[in-house]
Write a protein that holds these residues in place. Structure first.
Motif, PDB file in Angstrom:
ATOM      1  N   SER A 116      28.821  23.704  37.754  1.00 49.38           N
ATOM      2  CA  SER A 116      28.860  23.073  38.353  1.00 49.38           C
ATOM      3  C   SER A 116      28.655  20.916  38.249  1.00 49.38           C
ATOM      4  CB  SER A 116      26.886  22.671  38.962  1.00 49.38           C
ATOM      5  OG  SER A 116      26.390  22.836  38.041  1.00 49.38           O
ATOM      6  N   GLY A 117      29.216  20.926  39.115  1.00 54.61           N
ATOM      7  CA  GLY A 117      29.453  19.505  38.670  1.00 54.61           C
ATOM      8  C   GLY A 117      30.961  19.484  37.487  1.00 54.61           C
ATOM      9  N   ALA A 118      31.957  20.235  37.607  1.00 57.77           N
ATOM     10  CA  ALA A 118      33.056  20.549  36.993  1.00 57.77           C
ATOM     11  C   ALA A 118      33.933  19.997  36.622  1.00 57.77           C
ATOM     12  CB  ALA A 118      33.570  22.049  35.548  1.00 57.77           C
ATOM     13  N   CYS A 119      34.926  19.243  36.075  1.00 57.67           N
ATOM     14  CA  CYS A 119      36.572  19.000  36.996  1.00 57.67           C
ATOM     15  C   CYS A 119      37.153  19.958  37.044  1.00 57.67           C
ATOM     16  CB  CYS A 119      36.763  17.551  36.110  1.00 57.67           C
ATOM     17  SG  CYS A 119      38.128  16.773  36.475  1.00 57.67           S
ATOM     18  N   LEU A 120      37.956  20.037  37.999  1.00 58.50           N
ATOM     19  CA  LEU A 120      38.657  21.172  37.574  1.00 58.50           C
ATOM     20  C   LEU A 120      40.064  21.013  38.281  1.00 58.50           C
ATOM     21  CD1 LEU A 120      36.664  24.256  39.399  1.00 58.50           C
ATOM     22  CD2 LEU A 120      37.163  23.469  36.911  1.00 58.50           C
ATOM     23  N   ASP A 121      40.315  19.410  38.027  1.00 54.20           N
ATOM     24  CA  ASP A 121      42.068  18.823  38.045  1.00 54.20           C
ATOM     25  C   ASP A 121      43.180  19.760  37.577  1.00 54.20           C
ATOM     26  OD1 ASP A 121      41.814  16.942  40.373  1.00 54.20           O
ATOM     27  OD2 ASP A 121      41.712  15.338  38.380  1.00 54.20           O
ATOM     28  N   ALA A 122      43.617  20.403  38.995  1.00 53.28           N
ATOM     29  CA  ALA A 122      45.288  21.298  38.495  1.00 53.28           C
ATOM     30  C   ALA A 122      44.906  22.665  37.961  1.00 53.28           C
ATOM     31  CB  ALA A 122      46.248  20.077  37.964  1.00 53.28           C
ATOM     32  N   ALA A 123      43.412  23.434  37.400  1.00 54.04           N
ATOM     33  CA  ALA A 123      43.252  23.871  36.405  1.00 54.04           C
ATOM     34  C   ALA A 123      44.099  25.394  37.447  1.00 54.04           C
ATOM     35  CB  ALA A 123      41.677  24.128  36.386  1.00 54.04           C
ATOM     36  N   ASN A 124      43.847  26.921  36.607  1.00 51.45           N
ATOM     37  CA  ASN A 124      44.785  27.275  37.073  1.00 51.45           C
ATOM     38  C   ASN A 124      43.794  28.778  36.341  1.00 51.45           C
ATOM     39  OD1 ASN A 124      45.884  29.800  37.423  1.00 51.45           O
ATOM     40  ND2 ASN A 124      47.831  29.527  36.589  1.00 51.45           N
ATOM     41  N   LEU A 125      42.518  29.571  37.802  1.00 50.70           N
ATOM     42  CA  LEU A 125      42.276  29.937  38.247  1.00 50.70           C
ATOM     43  C   LEU A 125      42.659  30.992  38.416  1.00 50.70           C
ATOM     44  CD1 LEU A 125      40.267  27.186  37.694  1.00 50.70           C
ATOM     45  CD2 LEU A 125      38.160  29.404  37.331  1.00 50.70           C
ATOM     46  N   ALA A 126      43.922  31.846  38.772  1.00 51.04           N
ATOM     47  CA  ALA A 126      44.401  32.972  39.236  1.00 51.04           C
ATOM     48  C   ALA A 126      43.717  34.451  38.827  1.00 51.04           C
ATOM     49  CB  ALA A 126      46.279  32.576  38.969  1.00 51.04           C
ATOM     50  N   ASN A 127      43.219  35.247  39.394  1.00 54.92           N
ATOM     51  CA  ASN A 127      42.913  36.462  39.193  1.00 54.92           C
ATOM     52  C   ASN A 127      41.867  35.652  38.608  1.00 54.92           C
ATOM     53  OD1 ASN A 127      45.286  38.159  40.202  1.00 54.92           O
ATOM     54  ND2 ASN A 127      46.415  36.628  39.247  1.00 54.92           N
ATOM     55  N   ALA A 128      41.505  34.500  38.583  1.00 57.27           N
ATOM     56  CA  ALA A 128      40.076  35.046  37.288  1.00 57.27           C
ATOM     57  C   ALA A 128      38.488  35.839  38.348  1.00 57.27           C
ATOM     58  CB  ALA A 128      39.523  33.246  37.210  1.00 57.27           C
ATOM     59  N   HIS A 129      37.797  36.052  37.166  1.00 55.75           N
ATOM     60  CA  HIS A 129      36.355  37.046  37.941  1.00 55.75           C
ATOM     61  C   HIS A 129      35.432  36.385  38.131  1.00 55.75           C
ATOM     62  CE1 HIS A 129      38.923  40.123  37.103  1.00 55.75           C
ATOM     63  NE2 HIS A 129      39.397  39.731  36.440  1.00 55.75           N
ATOM     64  N   LEU A 130      35.273  35.364  39.337  1.00 53.36           N
ATOM     65  CA  LEU A 130      34.255  34.735  39.143  1.00 53.36           C
ATOM     66  C   LEU A 130      32.685  34.569  40.294  1.00 53.36           C
ATOM     67  CD1 LEU A 130      36.336  32.118  40.113  1.00 53.36           C
ATOM     68  CD2 LEU A 130      34.935  31.288  38.647  1.00 53.36           C
ATOM     69  N   GLN A 131      32.291  35.989  40.183  1.00 54.29           N
ATOM     70  CA  GLN A 131      31.527  36.490  40.932  1.00 54.29           C
ATOM     71  C   GLN A 131      30.191  36.234  40.850  1.00 54.29           C
ATOM     72  OE1 GLN A 131      33.909  38.153  39.067  1.00 54.29           O
ATOM     73  NE2 GLN A 131      33.641  40.576  39.851  1.00 54.29           N
ATOM     74  N   ASN A 132      29.785  35.368  41.856  1.00 54.92           N
ATOM     75  CA  ASN A 132      28.100  35.019  41.702  1.00 54.92           C
ATOM     76  C   ASN A 132      28.316  33.561  40.699  1.00 54.92           C
ATOM     77  OD1 ASN A 132      26.801  36.547  43.018  1.00 54.92           O
ATOM     78  ND2 ASN A 132      27.354  38.035  41.439  1.00 54.92           N
ATOM     79  N   ALA A 133      29.509  32.665  40.246  1.00 57.58           N
ATOM     80  CA  ALA A 133      29.354  31.377  39.919  1.00 57.58           C
ATOM     81  C   ALA A 133      28.787  30.488  40.004  1.00 57.58           C
ATOM     82  CB  ALA A 133      30.920  31.485  39.324  1.00 57.58           C
ATOM     83  N   GLU A 134      28.365  29.464  39.428  1.00 53.91           N
ATOM     84  CA  GLU A 134      28.155  28.368  40.492  1.00 53.91           C
ATOM     85  C   GLU A 134      29.143  27.123  40.607  1.00 53.91           C
ATOM     86  OE1 GLU A 134      25.947  25.757  42.242  1.00 53.91           O
ATOM     87  OE2 GLU A 134      24.468  27.708  41.344  1.00 53.91           O
ATOM     88  N   LEU A 135      29.711  27.159  41.470  1.00 54.92           N
ATOM     89  CA  LEU A 135      30.733  25.563  41.410  1.00 54.92           C
ATOM     90  C   LEU A 135      30.131  24.658  42.163  1.00 54.92           C
ATOM     91  CD1 LEU A 135      32.876  28.831  41.195  1.00 54.92           C
ATOM     92  CD2 LEU A 135      33.912  26.979  40.735  1.00 54.92           C
ATOM     93  N   LYS A 136      28.981  24.278  41.871  1.00 52.83           N
ATOM     94  CA  LYS A 136      28.599  23.528  42.893  1.00 52.83           C
ATOM     95  C   LYS A 136      28.959  22.028  42.546  1.00 52.83           C
ATOM     96  CE  LYS A 136      23.893  21.544  45.004  1.00 52.83           C
ATOM     97  NZ  LYS A 136      22.304  21.439  45.669  1.00 52.83           N
TER      98      LYS A 136
END
Length: 247
Positions: A116-136
């Protein structure tokens, strides 16, 4: 008796030694010593209570490392940008408001992780496992979620313009009020997702799967009408905004 003796010999031959069993685990003292000696490859290691404060991670290799037991990453002088965290295990870790610009998190285990509130500019999360992750309220331009598993993730009010969600699993996720302007939604699975009042302008939602998705008040590209009755449908209407009921 002979069979029992053979079993003992085989057990001794293939039993890992105590040093081998602890080979992949590093405490802070061991890590700092190896880092000071010039080591930069910590892939496949389990880092226990390791302090990354003041250590530039750019150019370091943490691929498939277990980083769940690192010391608090929210202190000053911890730079996670440009780090290679491919396949790293960070499930359930609080990473809120941290800067992951240009960080590689492909195939990483990020289930229930707090971004939550993180900066993800140009981050590469291909094939990442983000089930139930908090990205608000996470934000970043051009984030790559290609084939990522975001089932049940919360992206409410996230600002992720030009993100790549191609072939991503977003089933039952929360995208309410999210900014996905110019995002790539090709073959993304949004079944059962909450997309209410999200900004999908200049994106391609007609190429996503929206069965049973909630899309009230969603902002769509000019001339695009998406129906949740079928896997994917495209119709034309006048205007750039529409309020539609899922059914």
């Amino acid at each position: 008796m002979i069979v029992r003796w053979l079993k003992k010999q085989l057990h001794r031959q293939f039993r890992p030694s105590p040093s081998h069993q602890s080979h992949h685990c590093l405490n802070n003292e061991q890590f700092q010593s190896q880092y000071a000696a010039g080591k930069r490859d910590f892939s496949h290691k389990t880092l226990i209570d390791v302090d990354l404060q003041g250590i530039p991670l750019r150019g370091m290799d943490f691929r498939y490392a277990d980083l769940r037991m690192l010391r608090d990453l929210h202190r000053e002088n911890i730079d996670l940008t440009h780090a290679d965290l491919t396949g790293a295990i960070l499930s359930g870790v609080n990473l809120s408001h941290l800067d992951f610009s240009h960080t590689i998190l492909c195939d990483a285990d990020l289930e229930a992780t707090n971004f939550s509130g993180a900066c993800l500019d140009a981050a590469n999360l291909a094939n990442a496992h983000l089930q139930n992750a908090e990205l608000k309220q996470a934000y970043g331009l051009g984030v790559n979620f290609y084939r990522g598993n975001l089932q049940g993730a919360n992206l409410e009010h996230a600002d992720l313009g030009e993100a790549n969600f191609s072939k991503a699993n977003l089933r039952d996720s929360n995208l309410a009020w999210a900014n996905l302007n110019r995002a790539n939604l090709s073959d993304a699975n949004l079944a059962g997702a909450n997309v209410n009042y999200a900004d999908l302008e200049a994106s391609n939602p007609e190429q996503a799967r929206l069965y049973n998705a909630s899309i009230t008040g969603v902002r769509l590209p000019l001339g695009v009408y998406v129906t949740t009755k079928r896997r994917s449908a495209l119709q034309r209407f006048q205007g750039g905004e529409s309020e539609m009921e899922s059914g």
